[in-house]
Design an enzyme around this catalytic site. Structure first.
Site, mmCIF file in Angstrom:
data_model
loop_
_atom_site.group_PDB
_atom_site.id
_atom_site.type_symbol
_atom_site.label_atom_id
_atom_site.label_comp_id
_atom_site.label_asym_id
_atom_site.label_seq_id
_atom_site.Cartn_x
_atom_site.Cartn_y
_atom_site.Cartn_z
ATOM 1 N N PHE A 60 0.665 -1.059 -0.304
ATOM 2 C CA PHE A 60 -0.383 0.015 0.285
ATOM 3 C C PHE A 60 0.865 1.379 0.104
ATOM 4 O O PHE A 60 1.678 2.084 0.661
ATOM 5 C CB PHE A 60 -0.739 -0.139 1.276
ATOM 6 N N ASP A 108 8.913 2.762 2.166
ATOM 7 C CA ASP A 108 8.116 3.298 2.579
ATOM 8 C C ASP A 108 7.589 3.229 3.851
ATOM 9 O O ASP A 108 6.948 2.565 3.943
ATOM 10 C CB ASP A 108 7.065 3.170 1.318
ATOM 11 N N LYS A 137 2.192 11.035 7.331
ATOM 12 C CA LYS A 137 1.179 10.868 8.612
ATOM 13 C C LYS A 137 1.984 11.734 9.625
ATOM 14 O O LYS A 137 1.603 12.383 9.886
ATOM 15 C CB LYS A 137 0.891 9.084 8.500
HETATM 16 C C1 LIG Z 1 -1.235 5.954 4.204
HETATM 17 C C2 LIG Z 1 -0.198 5.859 3.717
HETATM 18 C C3 LIG Z 1 0.491 5.854 2.145
HETATM 19 C C4 LIG Z 1 -0.385 6.922 1.021
HETATM 20 O O1 LIG Z 1 -0.751 8.829 2.370
HETATM 21 P P1 LIG Z 1 -1.155 9.773 2.275
HETATM 22 O O2 LIG Z 1 -1.386 10.437 2.905
HETATM 23 O O3 LIG Z 1 -2.899 8.386 2.412
HETATM 24 O O4 LIG Z 1 -1.531 9.992 0.761
HETATM 25 C C5 LIG Z 1 1.694 5.572 1.208
HETATM 26 N N1 LIG Z 1 2.471 4.802 2.037
HETATM 27 C C6 LIG Z 1 1.305 4.429 2.868
HETATM 28 C C7 LIG Z 1 3.269 3.358 3.862
HETATM 29 C C8 LIG Z 1 0.831 4.827 3.859
HETATM 30 O O5 LIG Z 1 -0.111 4.184 5.533
#
Ligand SMILES: *Cc1c(COP(=O)(O)O)cnc(C)c1O
Length: 395
Positions: free
Chosen positions: A140, A225, A254
């Protein structure tokens, strides 16, 4: 508006891309949130780890209000006095030497991909438009078109084609499959060091180290990520530390703003982020002084309150108590820090609804997994309070 009116209005006017639990929140403080009728809940989702510092943290609040009184947005057409301070803070905390500020997580992922592709052509010497990036199944990384182009989740793609080429999926945790996909056009390997949305999936020990070795051997960029796993959630500042490696690029978002404002960033070196020239890439809000002031304060809270250590220590406690619950519907419990995936043998949503009635907010992921990820400011007493409810629901 009443509870029913609020829900009806949202359903009537809003695009139907979410199915929230029917709790209408109005206030939040620390690990607690309160609905419009004054009922309190312990938040065990923490806005997907964006509020690691707890809801409405006063230090971040003060920084935001102080900055909002001065100036909020300059655009990058002009300089502002806060962005360099955020760079310095990130450099001191992470050791990375160059940063690219963005807003949402997906934007930062897109930015990392652009940087790696440009590096592949300008530095590594891959033939134009041939660069490939290896990614993992069940990843994700966000919801933009290029990102869903390499999702393995059918629903994320269904109806949204055509897609961006240049990505190859491999089984998460399988190093041999990565090796088999490497060729002269491989520019990067991008993974989540722990897959959050997939259900707190932890790769085998040494997986990241082996990726690091492959990247060194073939001159490939290693991108982590850490948007959800980073900034303390896993019990370390970054989850990659569990394997003692250093990625070439780290993506954060985040909790970088403690939930006040969207702030994200790519952390890397001159080798990679140095490929950008003025005009190559940008964002109107990226690097704005309000976001920078909020992010500095959010990082200070992580340090001042030792939230990374708290995540590690209380995570161990929380999961050891959860493991004592004996019920055959619990199929597996996986955790790192205050990040716990409780996998059931059946649909998890009814359990999340029961927990909600008892005052604990959790969200199911991939149908059968309850994700438990409270703000990192949680205390042992608050964990005990939550555990009482988990025991009731999981008898
Ligand atoms: C939440 C998330 C994203 C995307 O972040 P947004 O602020 O919703 O665009 C990308 N990678 C990971 C691992 C995430 O948990």
């Amino acid at each position: 508006m009443t509870f029913t009116e609020i829900i009806e209005t949202e359903e009537k006017y809003g695009a139907n891309n979410y199915k929230p639990l029917d709790v209408v929140l109005e206030k939040g403080k620390g690990v607690w949130v309160e609905d419009i009728e004054g009922k309190k809940y312990l938040d065990c989702l923490a806005a997907y780890s964006a509020v690691n510092q707890g809801h409405c943290h006063p230090h971040i609040y003060d920084a935001m209000v102080e900055q909002a009184k001065k100036i909020t947005l300059t655009s990058r057409a002009f300089r502002n006095d806060k962005l360099p301070l955020l760079y310095k803070k990130l450099n001191e905390m992470t050791g990375y030497e160059m940063f690219l500020p963005m807003n949402s997580g997906a934007e930062a992922v897109e930015s990392a991909i652009k940087a790696v592709r440009k590096w592949a052509y300008n530095v590594k010497g891959i033939e134009k438009n041939k660069a490939e990036i290896i990614v993992a199944n069940d990843n994700f990384h966000g919801r933009t078109l290029s990102i869903v182009s390499f999702s393995s989740e059918e629903q994320y793609k269904d109806g949204f084609g055509p897609f961006t080429p240049g990505f190859h999926l491999v089984k998460f945790g399988d190093i041999e499959e990565i090796k088999s996909k490497i060729n002269k056009n491989t520019a990067g390997i991008m993974i989540e060091p722990i897959q959050g949305e997939a259900g707190i999936i932890i790769p085998p020990d040494g997986y990241l180290k082996q990726i690091r070795e492959i990247c060194d051997e073939h001159n490939i960029a290693f991108i982590c990520d850490e948007i959800q796993s980073g900034l303390g959630r896993s019990g370390k500042l970054f989850a990659y530390e569990y394997d003692n490696v250093r990625p070439d690029m780290v993506i954060i978002g985040k909790a970088l703003s403690g939930g006040f404002y969207p702030v994200s960033a790519v952390l890397s070196s001159k080798e990679y982020l140095g490929v950008f020239n003025p005009g190559d890439h940008g964002s109107t809000f990226g690097g704005n002084p309000l976001g920078a002031a909020v992010a500095i304060a959010a990082l200070e809270v992580l340090e001042n309150e030792k939230l990374v250590e708290n995540s590690f220590n209380l995570g161990e406690y929380f999961v050891s108590e959860l493991r004592k619950i004996s019920n055959p519907i619990i199929k597996d419990i996986r955790s790192r820090g205050l990040w716990i995936g409780l996998e059931l043998t059946e649909n998890a949503r009814p359990y999340c609804e029961k927990l909600m009635e008892l005052g604990v907010l959790c969200k199911d992921t991939h149908h059968t997994i309850i994700r438990v990820a409270p703000p990192l400011v949680i205390t042992k007493d608050e964990i005990d309070w939550a555990l009482e409810r988990f025991r009731k629901v999981l008898v």
